[in-house]
Motif scaffolding. Structure first.
Motif, PDB file in Angstrom:
ATOM      1  N   GLU A   1       0.847  -1.163  -0.082  1.00 30.46           N
ATOM      2  CA  GLU A   1      -0.032  -0.180   0.090  1.00 30.46           C
ATOM      3  C   GLU A   1       0.957   1.228   0.033  1.00 30.46           C
ATOM      4  O   GLU A   1       0.578   2.234  -0.821  1.00 30.46           O
ATOM      5  CB  GLU A   1      -0.934   0.007   1.132  1.00 30.46           C
ATOM      6  CG  GLU A   1      -2.052  -1.210   1.175  1.00 30.46           C
ATOM      7  CD  GLU A   1      -2.963  -0.995  -0.017  1.00 30.46           C
ATOM      8  OE1 GLU A   1      -3.066   0.280  -0.371  1.00 30.46           O
ATOM      9  OE2 GLU A   1      -3.529  -1.937  -0.361  1.00 30.46           O
TER      10      GLU A   1
ATOM     11  N   ARG B   1       2.190   1.650  -3.483  1.00 30.94           N
ATOM     12  CA  ARG B   1       1.106   2.155  -4.467  1.00 30.94           C
ATOM     13  C   ARG B   1       0.882   3.626  -4.210  1.00 30.94           C
ATOM     14  O   ARG B   1       0.767   4.387  -5.050  1.00 30.94           O
ATOM     15  CB  ARG B   1       0.184   1.449  -4.333  1.00 30.94           C
ATOM     16  CG  ARG B   1      -1.239   1.859  -5.207  1.00 30.94           C
ATOM     17  CD  ARG B   1      -2.235   0.937  -5.458  1.00 30.94           C
ATOM     18  NE  ARG B   1      -2.897   0.301  -4.341  1.00 30.94           N
ATOM     19  CZ  ARG B   1      -3.732  -0.507  -4.073  1.00 30.94           C
ATOM     20  NH1 ARG B   1      -4.243  -1.148  -5.518  1.00 30.94           N
ATOM     21  NH2 ARG B   1      -4.595  -0.906  -3.343  1.00 30.94           N
TER      22      ARG B   1
ATOM     23  N   LEU C   1       4.317  -4.522  -8.320  1.00 31.61           N
ATOM     24  CA  LEU C   1       3.052  -5.056  -8.282  1.00 31.61           C
ATOM     25  C   LEU C   1       2.826  -6.711  -8.415  1.00 31.61           C
ATOM     26  O   LEU C   1       2.081  -7.448  -8.204  1.00 31.61           O
ATOM     27  CB  LEU C   1       2.205  -4.407  -9.425  1.00 31.61           C
ATOM     28  CG  LEU C   1       1.702  -3.262  -9.070  1.00 31.61           C
ATOM     29  CD1 LEU C   1       0.589  -2.540 -10.386  1.00 31.61           C
ATOM     30  CD2 LEU C   1       0.795  -2.879  -7.894  1.00 31.61           C
TER      31      LEU C   1
ATOM     32  N   SER D   1       1.254  -7.983  -5.358  1.00 28.03           N
ATOM     33  CA  SER D   1      -0.279  -8.119  -5.469  1.00 28.03           C
ATOM     34  C   SER D   1      -0.719  -9.328  -6.229  1.00 28.03           C
ATOM     35  O   SER D   1       0.093 -10.124  -6.106  1.00 28.03           O
ATOM     36  CB  SER D   1      -0.559  -6.599  -6.433  1.00 28.03           C
ATOM     37  OG  SER D   1      -0.010  -6.961  -7.754  1.00 28.03           O
ATOM     38  N   ASP D   2      -1.974  -9.236  -6.637  1.00 26.93           N
ATOM     39  CA  ASP D   2      -2.386 -10.328  -7.665  1.00 26.93           C
ATOM     40  C   ASP D   2      -2.731  -9.903  -9.134  1.00 26.93           C
ATOM     41  O   ASP D   2      -2.540  -9.056  -9.480  1.00 26.93           O
ATOM     42  CB  ASP D   2      -3.725 -10.686  -6.901  1.00 26.93           C
ATOM     43  CG  ASP D   2      -5.034  -9.584  -6.533  1.00 26.93           C
ATOM     44  OD1 ASP D   2      -4.635  -8.730  -7.470  1.00 26.93           O
ATOM     45  OD2 ASP D   2      -5.700  -9.840  -5.847  1.00 26.93           O
TER      46      ASP D   2
ATOM     47  N   LYS E   1      -5.587  -9.540 -10.449  1.00 25.39           N
ATOM     48  CA  LYS E   1      -6.493  -8.670 -10.912  1.00 25.39           C
ATOM     49  C   LYS E   1      -6.029  -7.017 -10.806  1.00 25.39           C
ATOM     50  O   LYS E   1      -6.333  -5.952 -11.513  1.00 25.39           O
ATOM     51  CB  LYS E   1      -7.803  -8.690 -10.019  1.00 25.39           C
ATOM     52  CG  LYS E   1      -8.767  -7.618 -10.048  1.00 25.39           C
ATOM     53  CD  LYS E   1      -9.840  -7.752  -8.920  1.00 25.39           C
ATOM     54  CE  LYS E   1     -10.666  -6.813  -8.954  1.00 25.39           C
ATOM     55  NZ  LYS E   1     -12.129  -7.109  -8.213  1.00 25.39           N
ATOM     56  N   THR E   2      -5.106  -6.789  -9.648  1.00 19.04           N
ATOM     57  CA  THR E   2      -4.667  -5.622  -9.252  1.00 19.04           C
ATOM     58  C   THR E   2      -3.570  -5.108 -10.317  1.00 19.04           C
ATOM     59  O   THR E   2      -3.457  -4.009 -10.717  1.00 19.04           O
ATOM     60  CB  THR E   2      -3.966  -5.569  -8.023  1.00 19.04           C
ATOM     61  OG1 THR E   2      -4.927  -6.094  -6.999  1.00 19.04           O
ATOM     62  CG2 THR E   2      -3.494  -4.073  -7.431  1.00 19.04           C
ATOM     63  N   PHE E   3      -2.771  -6.136 -10.683  1.00 23.86           N
ATOM     64  CA  PHE E   3      -1.870  -5.892 -11.744  1.00 23.86           C
ATOM     65  C   PHE E   3      -2.304  -5.353 -13.132  1.00 23.86           C
ATOM     66  O   PHE E   3      -2.125  -4.457 -13.825  1.00 23.86           O
ATOM     67  CB  PHE E   3      -0.918  -7.109 -12.258  1.00 23.86           C
ATOM     68  CG  PHE E   3       0.194  -6.920 -13.211  1.00 23.86           C
ATOM     69  CD1 PHE E   3       1.505  -6.540 -12.478  1.00 23.86           C
ATOM     70  CD2 PHE E   3       0.018  -6.740 -14.613  1.00 23.86           C
ATOM     71  CE1 PHE E   3       2.582  -6.315 -13.368  1.00 23.86           C
ATOM     72  CE2 PHE E   3       0.974  -6.973 -15.400  1.00 23.86           C
ATOM     73  CZ  PHE E   3       2.436  -6.441 -14.832  1.00 23.86           C
TER      74      PHE E   3
ATOM     75  N   GLU F   1      -5.498  -4.019 -13.620  1.00 24.89           N
ATOM     76  CA  GLU F   1      -6.098  -2.643 -13.238  1.00 24.89           C
ATOM     77  C   GLU F   1      -5.031  -1.600 -13.880  1.00 24.89           C
ATOM     78  O   GLU F   1      -5.239  -0.634 -14.253  1.00 24.89           O
ATOM     79  CB  GLU F   1      -6.455  -2.524 -11.840  1.00 24.89           C
ATOM     80  CG  GLU F   1      -7.935  -3.313 -11.726  1.00 24.89           C
ATOM     81  CD  GLU F   1      -8.270  -3.267 -10.207  1.00 24.89           C
ATOM     82  OE1 GLU F   1      -7.614  -2.870  -9.454  1.00 24.89           O
ATOM     83  OE2 GLU F   1      -9.481  -3.823  -9.919  1.00 24.89           O
ATOM     84  N   ALA F   2      -3.576  -1.769 -13.144  1.00 24.15           N
ATOM     85  CA  ALA F   2      -2.684  -0.779 -13.286  1.00 24.15           C
ATOM     86  C   ALA F   2      -2.244  -0.804 -14.600  1.00 24.15           C
ATOM     87  O   ALA F   2      -1.940   0.110 -15.332  1.00 24.15           O
ATOM     88  CB  ALA F   2      -1.520  -1.124 -12.513  1.00 24.15           C
TER      89      ALA F   2
END
Length: 733
Positions: free
Chosen positions: A509, A512, A538, A542-543, A545-547, A549-550
């Motif tokens: 967090e 980011r 990321l 992260s996972d 989905k998060t990757f 999105e970015a």
């Protein structure tokens, strides 16, 4: 008895003093007479000193004409300070015009003086000013000093505030003012001017020397050429070429090794290899050999041209040719820097050890370059910190570059807390230095900070734990952390230790938040390299989905070439300005004017980057960590479309093959990590005609095939490796 004898002596002494002491009036007369004699003696001393000074200058000029061919080379910042004629033999051959009192009296009694030389002293009408004449801080030849008035001399009265422009301007008023001076005296004048001021006055100095008829030898030309060589190459090149032609063709003067050294340096700055070769042949015609300065000029040329192998060859030649061409400390530093830039820090460390053996001074630039190179190797991090500690021990000053390299080392050392402290300290220092205006570190520092989040592993033991000296530096850095140095300070969690257990979410967090903060506050600072570093963070924190999105938010695929289909969901193109404006109209609210400035900034579309090969590699790294084969296959397909874009097509064929091979290895690593032996095997077999696969590349696949019992796959892969080995042997012949 002792007391009585002492008392009697005192009485006898008093009687003697009474007899010898003159009357008061007689004493004053004697004192006045002695004062006059002392004043006359002082004037005589000054007169004799001036006469001897003139005689010595005349003798020095005669000697200078005989030994005019001996030079000493003083380098400038480009090639060990670039060649600047000093004339060592002339400077050390007894031509100094300064004399002390005892030497003056000794020469005055030698019978060299004439009666006429004392006329001014003996003349009672001669008057002396009560104010002393203004003198320059450096002693100039009399023939030149006599041409200067008090105003010109006043401008060079102090070394700290000296301004030589009024001096040359005064001489320039009468360009033939030095016709009674020698070319050696003109050389002394030019050499007296600080190097930083010479380019500003050299054009007028040339005119003065020309009008006074002093340009009758190659040595004063060398002075002038070297001064012009300190200017920007675009301005100086045509002037230097014209002066060289004037010297050699129009006046028929023969260039020497010094002249050729200046020309080699000039063409080296211009990256003109042919020009350098022409003058190297002239050295052979002179029967001379290139000296250290000339070799250094050639080395610097190859450094500017990024010709690494050629630079190494020249450097090795300098080392093994002779003691006269032995590389200097600056040359060693340049080569070490080039090693670092070409990812060959091991060679740089070897040079460092050689410098230690030969007792060559270790420059600050060399230590910083070595430490920076070590930050790219996990097994060399300890060595990198040793270079930083040596930098401190030698008393070199703390600098921004030092802090940045320490940040790079701490990031690769998995020392996240140290990296956070350094970045925040640099941020605060920059802001204070800029009078409170928020000033972030350089983009490279942000990249190193993001790398620190990526490399962090709780199981790693950084050097700040095992080395007490590094620990002390870290403790000082953490102590200085001020999370609230500004109301717009970067959004870091207000804790000095972010690496405690079960804190992976907090690490992600904060990373980011920092990336979004810089995208919002300093978008020009965020480059493709920063985007790549963030995607790697990321990938490990992260996972999928998060990757994604970015990936969709900050990157887009440029329009491809033939065969690009617009119906693939993987394609995300940069929206047109009209579409952005239309979208803003639909989302605009009535209370838009009531929004806070920060909220308005958040509504702006984010900065986006065209997808490139390095960003696709970050995606493949994420797919490997996520063990997501579908994501990897999706990226593989999209990269096939990217290969048709103008950005990729404009690359040369060799570069395209290298990038394709690197991406294929990343895909292979992902397939092996997920246990897809069949797909990995087919990938290697289908590309064996394009890429040279070695055992090093396929080691992990061999291991997977053994574990899964794919004997046939292993046999065929061995054939691929043998084929690659044969190709390598043929290419090395």
């Amino acid at each position: 008895m002792v007391f009585a004898r002492t008392h009697n002596n005192r009485k006898r002494s008093n009687k003697v003093n009474t007899v010898l002491r003159p009357k008061n009036d007689n004493f004053k007369a004697v004192e006045k007479e002695l004062g006059l004699k002392l004043g006359n003696l002082t004037k005589l001393t000054q007169q004799v000193q001036g006469i001897i000074k003139k005689q010595k200058e005349q003798e020095a000029t005669k000697k200078a004409k005989k030994v005019w061919n001996v030079n000493e080379i003083d380098y400038d910042n480009g090639v060990e300070e670039d060649a600047d004629a000093i004339f060592k033999a002339l400077s050390n051959s007894g031509t100094s015009t300064s004399s002390s009192g005892p030497n003056l009296l000794k020469e005055a009694s030698s019978g060299n003086l004439q009666v006429d030389d004392l006329t001014d002293w003996a003349n009672p009408d001669t008057t002396m000013s009560i104010f002393p004449k203004v003198h320059s801080y450096v002693e100039l030849p009399t023939s030149i000093a006599d041409q200067l008035d008090d105003a010109a001399l006043q401008s060079i009265a102090s070394k700290e505030t000296a301004n030589w422009i009024p001096v040359i301007d005064k001489l320039y008023e009468d360009p033939s003012c030095l016709q009674n001076s020698s070319s050696y005296e003109a050389h002394v004048l030019l050499r007296s001017i600080p190097k930083v001021q010479r380019p500003a006055v050299i054009s007028k100095f040339y005119e003065i020397a020309k009008e006074s008829g002093l340009l009758d030898n190659s040595y004063l030309y060398n002075d002038i050429l070297s001064c012009y060589n300190k200017m920007d190459i675009r301005r100086s090149k045509p002037i230097i070429e014209k002066l060289y032609k004037e010297m050699t063709v129009e006046k028929g003067l023969k260039p020497d090794i010094f002249t050729i050294g200046v020309m080699v340096n000039m063409y080296g700055k211009d990256r003109n290899v042919n020009g350098v070769r022409v003058f190297l042949r002239k050295i052979e015609e002179l029967g001379e050999h290139p000296n250290s300065a000339i070799y250094t000029s050639i080395l610097q040329m190859y450094i500017r041209m990024n010709e690494y192998e050629s630079a190494k060859e020249i450097f090795d030649t300098m080392k093994f040719l002779s003691l006269e061409t032995e590389p200097t400390s600056r040359t060693f530093s340049s080569m070490i820097l080039l090693d670092t830039l070409h990812d060959n820090v091991e060679h740089g460390i070897d040079l460092y050890d050689e410098m230690k053996t030969k007792n060559v001074k270790i420059e600050a630039q060399a230590l910083l370059a070595l430490a920076k190179g070590c930050s790219t190797r996990r097994n060399l991090i300890h060595q990198g910190w040793s270079f930083i500690l040596e930098y401190y021990s030698l008393g070199y000053p703390a600098s921004y570059k030092l802090m940045e390299i320490m940040l790079a080392l701490s990031a690769r050392d998995s020392d996240l807390n140290f990296a956070r402290g350094l970045y925040l300290n640099i941020f605060e220092t920059n802001t204070k230095a800029n009078h409170g205006i928020l000033t972030p570190p350089r983009a490279a520092s942000l990249k190193y900070l993001l790398n620190a989040y990526y490399y962090f592993q709780e199981s790693m033991v950084p050097n700040s734990v095992t080395d007490t000296r590094v620990r002390a530096i870290k403790a000082s850095s953490l102590e200085l952390m001020n999370f609230n140095f500004s109301d717009k300070a970067p959004p870091m969690l207000p804790v000095r230790d972010l690496s405690f257990a079960d804190n992976k979410a907090a690490i992600f967090e904060e990373a980011r938040a920092l990336f979004n903060y810089h995208m919002l506050m300093f978008p020009d600072m965020v480059s493709e390299q920063i985007m790549e570093a963030y995607l790697f963070v990321l990938a490990v924190h992260s996972d999928t989905k998060t990757f994604l999105e970015a990936w969709e938010k900050y990157t887009y695929l440029e329009n491809g070439g033939d065969g690009a289909s617009n119906d693939e969901t993987v394609t995300v193109e940069e929206p047109k300005e009209e579409e952005k404006a239309k979208e803003n109209e639909f989302t605009k609210k009535d209370d838009d004017n009531e929004k806070l400035p920060v909220e308005k900034e958040l509504d702006k579309p984010p900065k986006r980057f065209p997808r490139s090969d390095r960003l696709y590699n970050a995606c493949m790294h994420a797919a490997r960590n996520y063990k997501d084969v579908k994501f990897a296959q999706k990226i593989w397909i999209e990269r096939g479309k990217y290969r048709k874009t103008p950005a990729f097509q404009k690359l040369d064929a060799y570069t395209q093959d290298q990038l394709d091979f690197r991406f294929a290895r990343a895909m292979l690593s992902c397939l092996v990590e997920t246990g897809n032996a069949v797909d990995a095997y087919q990938l290697v077999l289908s590309s064996q005609n394009r890429f040279v696969w070695t055992y090093y590349h396929l080691k992990s696949l061999f291991s997977l095939c053994e574990r899964m019992g794919f004997v046939t796959f292993k046999t065929e892969l061995e054939k691929v490796v043998n084929r690659g080995a044969r190709f390598i042997r043929r290419s090395q012949r």
